[in-house]
Scaffold this motif. Structure first.
Motif, PDB file in Angstrom:
ATOM      1  N   PRO A 152      14.052  -1.956  -0.277  1.00  0.00           N
ATOM      2  CA  PRO A 152      12.468  -2.197   0.607  1.00  0.00           C
ATOM      3  C   PRO A 152      12.923  -2.975   2.072  1.00  0.00           C
ATOM      4  O   PRO A 152      11.996  -2.604   3.081  1.00  0.00           O
ATOM      5  N   ALA A 153      13.494  -3.701   2.274  1.00  0.00           N
ATOM      6  CA  ALA A 153      13.700  -4.624   3.560  1.00  0.00           C
ATOM      7  C   ALA A 153      14.181  -3.454   4.511  1.00  0.00           C
ATOM      8  O   ALA A 153      13.568  -3.714   5.469  1.00  0.00           O
ATOM      9  N   ARG A 154      15.084  -2.846   3.963  1.00  0.00           N
ATOM     10  CA  ARG A 154      15.513  -1.636   5.135  1.00  0.00           C
ATOM     11  C   ARG A 154      14.333  -0.817   5.569  1.00  0.00           C
ATOM     12  O   ARG A 154      14.367  -0.398   6.562  1.00  0.00           O
ATOM     13  N   LEU A 155      13.678  -0.405   4.572  1.00  0.00           N
ATOM     14  CA  LEU A 155      12.760   0.634   4.735  1.00  0.00           C
ATOM     15  C   LEU A 155      11.513  -0.233   5.769  1.00  0.00           C
ATOM     16  O   LEU A 155      10.978   0.520   6.426  1.00  0.00           O
ATOM     17  N   ALA A 156      11.399  -1.456   5.502  1.00  0.00           N
ATOM     18  CA  ALA A 156      10.442  -2.258   6.298  1.00  0.00           C
ATOM     19  C   ALA A 156      10.831  -2.119   7.620  1.00  0.00           C
ATOM     20  O   ALA A 156       9.963  -2.059   8.703  1.00  0.00           O
TER      21      ALA A 156
ATOM     22  N   MET B 177       9.215   1.375  -5.587  1.00  0.00           N
ATOM     23  CA  MET B 177      10.449   0.363  -5.871  1.00  0.00           C
ATOM     24  C   MET B 177      10.068  -1.041  -6.582  1.00  0.00           C
ATOM     25  O   MET B 177      10.938  -1.456  -7.231  1.00  0.00           O
ATOM     26  N   ALA B 178       9.143  -1.612  -6.274  1.00  0.00           N
ATOM     27  CA  ALA B 178       8.765  -2.934  -6.612  1.00  0.00           C
ATOM     28  C   ALA B 178       8.376  -2.860  -8.155  1.00  0.00           C
ATOM     29  O   ALA B 178       8.975  -3.838  -8.855  1.00  0.00           O
TER      30      ALA B 178
ATOM     31  N   GLU C 184       1.095  -1.042   0.040  1.00  0.00           N
ATOM     32  CA  GLU C 184      -0.130  -0.015   0.159  1.00  0.00           C
ATOM     33  C   GLU C 184       0.795   1.396  -0.137  1.00  0.00           C
ATOM     34  O   GLU C 184       0.543   2.416  -0.422  1.00  0.00           O
ATOM     35  N   ASP C 185       2.096   1.180   0.457  1.00  0.00           N
ATOM     36  CA  ASP C 185       2.957   2.269   0.571  1.00  0.00           C
ATOM     37  C   ASP C 185       3.505   2.754  -0.906  1.00  0.00           C
ATOM     38  O   ASP C 185       3.860   1.850  -1.760  1.00  0.00           O
ATOM     39  N   ALA C 186       3.169   4.139  -1.122  1.00  0.00           N
ATOM     40  CA  ALA C 186       3.414   4.417  -2.477  1.00  0.00           C
ATOM     41  C   ALA C 186       4.895   4.122  -2.965  1.00  0.00           C
ATOM     42  O   ALA C 186       5.319   3.868  -4.231  1.00  0.00           O
ATOM     43  N   ALA C 187       6.002   4.653  -1.724  1.00  0.00           N
ATOM     44  CA  ALA C 187       7.378   4.470  -2.337  1.00  0.00           C
ATOM     45  C   ALA C 187       7.901   2.849  -2.346  1.00  0.00           C
ATOM     46  O   ALA C 187       8.505   2.745  -3.333  1.00  0.00           O
TER      47      ALA C 187
END
Length: 185
Positions: A160-164, A110-111, A103-106
């Motif tokens: 993305p893993a770091r952002l999560a 990235m995906a 759901e997160d736009a960033a």
């Protein structure tokens, strides 16, 4: 109305209000848990899919290395190339499924970049295979043809893993101990 009736009535009313407030509290807590449970399940499913994408991506790169190492044998080359294609398809399918959960736009952006870069990488590996076969199965030619094509994917895969791990924007980013030491020098 006398006091012998007013007092029990007042106590009964207070008890009813207390019970109503208690039941309302339980109901709202149940509703909140249901929403929280749904969010957690969606987040966990996204994490599982991301881990599966990472696993298939790593296996895909390993299959390419196997193509280069064992490519002079037609049967082994075909077996590892089929494995490469299978993992390529799994990465694309699972990333598409992951896009439906994010759901997160960033993270979504990235995906989407990951999917596009993965497709470019696949084209690069196909060119590398053609060059590898054209030179009589020289692994160094095949390796040079694809050198660095998976670096951008590596960056997109780990960010993305770091952002999560850091959480949403409402939480300050964590700084690892090694990073703190480098910044203070």
């Amino acid at each position: 109305m006398n006091l012998s009736r007013k007092l029990p009535l007042a106590i009964a009313m207070a008890l009813l209000f207390t019970l109503a407030a208690g039941f309302f509290g339980l109901w709202s807590a149940h509703q909140s848990l249901g929403v929280f449970h749904g969010d957690v399940q969606r987040h966990m499913a996204a994490e599982r899919l991301a881990a599966e994408v990472e696993g298939h991506f790593k296996t895909q790169v390993q299959e390419w290395k196997n193509v280069l190492l064992r490519g002079s044998d037609n049967a082994l080359r075909e077996r590892h190339w089929k494995g490469f294609l299978s993992d390529e398809r799994a990465v694309q399918d699972k990333t598409t499924a992951l896009l439906a959960l994010v759901e997160d736009a960033a993270l979504r952006e990235m995906a989407q970049r990951f999917v596009a870069q993965h497709r470019k990488m696949a084209e690069g590996y196909r060119v590398g295979l053609d060059k590898f076969e054209a030179t009589g199965f020289d692994p160094s030619v095949g390796d040079m043809a694809v050198r660095g094509v998976d670096r951008m994917l590596d960056m997109l895969r780990t960010r993305p893993a770091r952002l999560a791990e850091e959480g949403q924007e409402d939480q300050p980013p964590r700084i690892e101990a090694g990073q703190q030491r480098r910044e203070h020098r």
